[in-house]
Scaffold this active site. Sequence first.
Site, PDB file in Angstrom:
ATOM      1  CE  LYS A 286      -2.899   2.661   3.317  1.00 53.52           C
ATOM      2  NZ  LYS A 286      -3.801   2.409   4.440  1.00 53.52           N
ATOM      3  CG  ASP A 291      -5.317   7.796   5.033  1.00 55.90           C
ATOM      4  OD1 ASP A 291      -6.442   8.339   4.602  1.00 55.90           O
ATOM      5  OD2 ASP A 291      -5.497   6.796   5.846  1.00 55.90           O
ATOM      6  CE  LYS A 298      -6.207   8.549   8.738  1.00 55.39           C
ATOM      7  NZ  LYS A 298      -6.614   7.435   9.412  1.00 55.39           N
ATOM      8  CG  ASP A 309      -1.640   5.253   5.170  1.00 54.25           C
ATOM      9  OD1 ASP A 309      -1.354   4.185   5.678  1.00 54.25           O
ATOM     10  OD2 ASP A 309      -2.578   5.560   4.756  1.00 54.25           O
ATOM     11  CG  ASP A 368      -9.463   7.035   7.767  1.00 48.05           C
ATOM     12  OD1 ASP A 368      -8.658   7.001   6.925  1.00 48.05           O
ATOM     13  OD2 ASP A 368      -9.371   7.442   8.966  1.00 48.05           O
ATOM     14  CD  GLU A 370      -6.576   5.018   3.108  1.00 48.55           C
ATOM     15  OE1 GLU A 370      -7.644   5.198   3.912  1.00 48.55           O
ATOM     16  OE2 GLU A 370      -5.551   4.777   3.580  1.00 48.55           O
ATOM     17  NE  ARG A 372     -10.133  -1.862   4.912  1.00 49.58           N
ATOM     18  CZ  ARG A 372     -10.553  -1.915   5.972  1.00 49.58           C
ATOM     19  NH1 ARG A 372     -11.584  -2.415   6.479  1.00 49.58           N
ATOM     20  NH2 ARG A 372      -9.637  -1.549   7.133  1.00 49.58           N
TER      21      ARG A 372
HETATM   22  N1  BES Z   1      -3.510   4.504   7.118  1.00 49.90           N
HETATM   23  C1  BES Z   1      -4.859   4.144   8.295  1.00 49.90           C
HETATM   24  C2  BES Z   1      -4.244   3.258   9.299  1.00 49.90           C
HETATM   25  C3  BES Z   1      -3.355   3.693  10.259  1.00 49.90           C
HETATM   26  C4  BES Z   1      -3.566   3.974  11.374  1.00 49.90           C
HETATM   27  C5  BES Z   1      -1.767   3.589  10.122  1.00 49.90           C
HETATM   28  C6  BES Z   1      -2.685   4.751  12.371  1.00 49.90           C
HETATM   29  C7  BES Z   1      -1.027   3.933  10.915  1.00 49.90           C
HETATM   30  C8  BES Z   1      -1.283   4.512  12.237  1.00 49.90           C
HETATM   31  C9  BES Z   1      -5.987   3.567   7.625  1.00 49.90           C
HETATM   32  O1  BES Z   1      -6.260   3.965   6.249  1.00 49.90           O
HETATM   33  C10 BES Z   1      -7.136   4.005   8.203  1.00 49.90           C
HETATM   34  O2  BES Z   1      -7.494   5.288   8.307  1.00 49.90           O
HETATM   35  N2  BES Z   1      -7.840   3.112   9.189  1.00 49.90           N
HETATM   36  C11 BES Z   1      -8.732   3.269   9.832  1.00 49.90           C
HETATM   37  C12 BES Z   1      -9.969   2.606   9.186  1.00 49.90           C
HETATM   38  C13 BES Z   1     -11.402   2.889   9.943  1.00 49.90           C
HETATM   39  C14 BES Z   1     -11.636   4.392   9.920  1.00 49.90           C
HETATM   40  C15 BES Z   1     -12.522   2.342   9.262  1.00 49.90           C
HETATM   41  C16 BES Z   1      -8.693   2.792  11.289  1.00 49.90           C
HETATM   42  O3  BES Z   1      -8.151   1.548  11.426  1.00 49.90           O
HETATM   43  O4  BES Z   1      -8.741   3.472  12.339  1.00 49.90           O
HETATM   44 ZN    ZN Z   2      -4.523   4.697   5.349  1.00 48.66          ZN
HETATM   45 MN    MN Z   3      -7.417   5.828   6.165  1.00 51.67          MN
END
Ligand code: BES
Ligand code: ZN
Ligand code: MN
Length: 522
Positions: A286, A291, A298, A309, A368, A370, A372
């Site tokens: 990825k 992000d 966020k 990311d 968020d 994204e 996947r």
């Molecule tokens: N890139 C983030 C995951 C992430 C979070 C990486 C913290 C490193 C540190 C991912 O794209 C994301 O935003 N995931 C969210 C999804 C949820 C909002 C459905 C998550 O895991 O909180």
């Molecule tokens: Zn992300």
């Molecule tokens: Mn995200």
Amino acid sequence: MIKAKNFGSVTIQPGRESIFKTTTDCLQACAALAIPIFEAEKPGYAGEALPGDMITAIGQAIALYEFEGKPGTLVQANGCGGTQRVILLGLGKRSEFKPEQLRWAGSVLARHLRKIKLTSAVFYPAGLKGADWPILAGALGEGFALGDFKFIPYKTEKKTHAEEKAAVTPLTLTICCPDKFTTETVRRLLAEKSIITSAANFARTVACHPGNILTPDSLTAVARTVAKANRLLFSVINYQTAKALGMGGLCAVGAGSATPPALIILEYVPRGSPVRHPKTVAVVGKAVTFDTGGISIKPAADMGNMKYDKCGGTVVLGIMQAVAQLKLSHRVIGLIPTAENTLDSRAYRPGDILHMYNGKTVDVTNTDAEGRLILADAMAYACAKYKPQTLIEMSTLTGGVVVALGGVFAGLMAGNDQLATELIHAGEITGERLWRLPLDKAYRKLLDSPHADMVNSGGREAHPIQGGMFLSEFVTAGVAWAHLDIAGVSDPKKDDRWWIGDNASGFGVRLVVEYLQRLGSK
Ligand code: BES
Ligand code: ZN
Ligand code: MN
């Protein structure tokens, strides 16, 4: 070494790759002699090639500085038994000793040398020789090279010519080996470790560049340079082509950005008859260059860390570089879906329904989630186009895995037990450790949608597993595949394994290369 070159607007600094040497003559003239010592042990160096007065002086230095030999600590004694400096490297308790302690020691040694403005040291393995000495020497070398990593291209402070030169001078580590035969084995191993750590440090460098500079476009330019330098086949599926191919996930995630998304592909084909390299392994990473969360934005706090990311993608770049330089014996395809997840009037929205590359539909519940979506298209494409036997995917996918495992283990989800076992094993060997989470169909209902085949996020429950379950929908049956959620281990953390430095870690390069090297011997 990646020389300073201009990749669009991204300048990758010249490497300061460590130089490793081997010798059987431990008492050659040197500015610094590094010697390991275990916690709470007297310097039991009897029978070693060290002169008696040096051993006495070491004992005095330990007493004087009350040096305990804890892992990650060192003490320097000057004018010990005729050498300019002896640096004692703590390895912790002998009963808890693992190669990881030597990586840690190598790292602190490299940083100490920079601090005292030396560029070389000789390591004498007092109390460490034996059958596994080559492995230990390899670990020391890895730590030395990873510990010397620096990312400073945006510091504009003027430096003198001498400072400038010192900053790019590689460090030299000379490792004493007990005999000629071992010397040769260690020399070969260190040559490999040098390739692998350079690749990991390269991945770290690319990962550290910020989102305004390292965009999907400039990442594509960097990847093209890597491919060219290492004679890898290179292609890019751009936004228009992705649209035409039906990559609804990749296109939706990148739609809100001024820089369009892309799928970057690097291919390594070993020389010689294809019969001798029957396996194709796809490695997918990825690369969301930033992000924001998109419309499901966020919170502001720490959002800046979302420049990391893209770490899965940069790790794939490092792996491809290492695979080519090590001339491994299987075909390896690196796929890097890249996009910036941001908001504007064209950004995808919650409630949108996407048509993915493999024909399945996704109900977007959260923009968020994204990663996947871009990975799903890349994985389905990898399966359709390259027909791999094995697919390993790496991504900073969920905050849930950060909460569960922190910076010590990455989350592993795998549809294949043998692959899981082999990856966990490679993780234990390299110190890039994996903890397996269940991929069980009982979790599938969390992804049920009234409108489409699945949602992209079913809320917080078992969220890392939802990510794995979602991705499993995009892997062709029969392909052994694994998902590594590296969200907790890619960016700076406070855990012990962060002897690696306060930058992007490059987690995954050493692990996957180790896995591929072992596959080569099968
Ligand atoms: N890139 C983030 C995951 C992430 C979070 C990486 C913290 C490193 C540190 C991912 O794209 C994301 O935003 N995931 C969210 C999804 C949820 C909002 C459905 C998550 O895991 O909180
Ligand atoms: Zn992300
Ligand atoms: Mn995200």
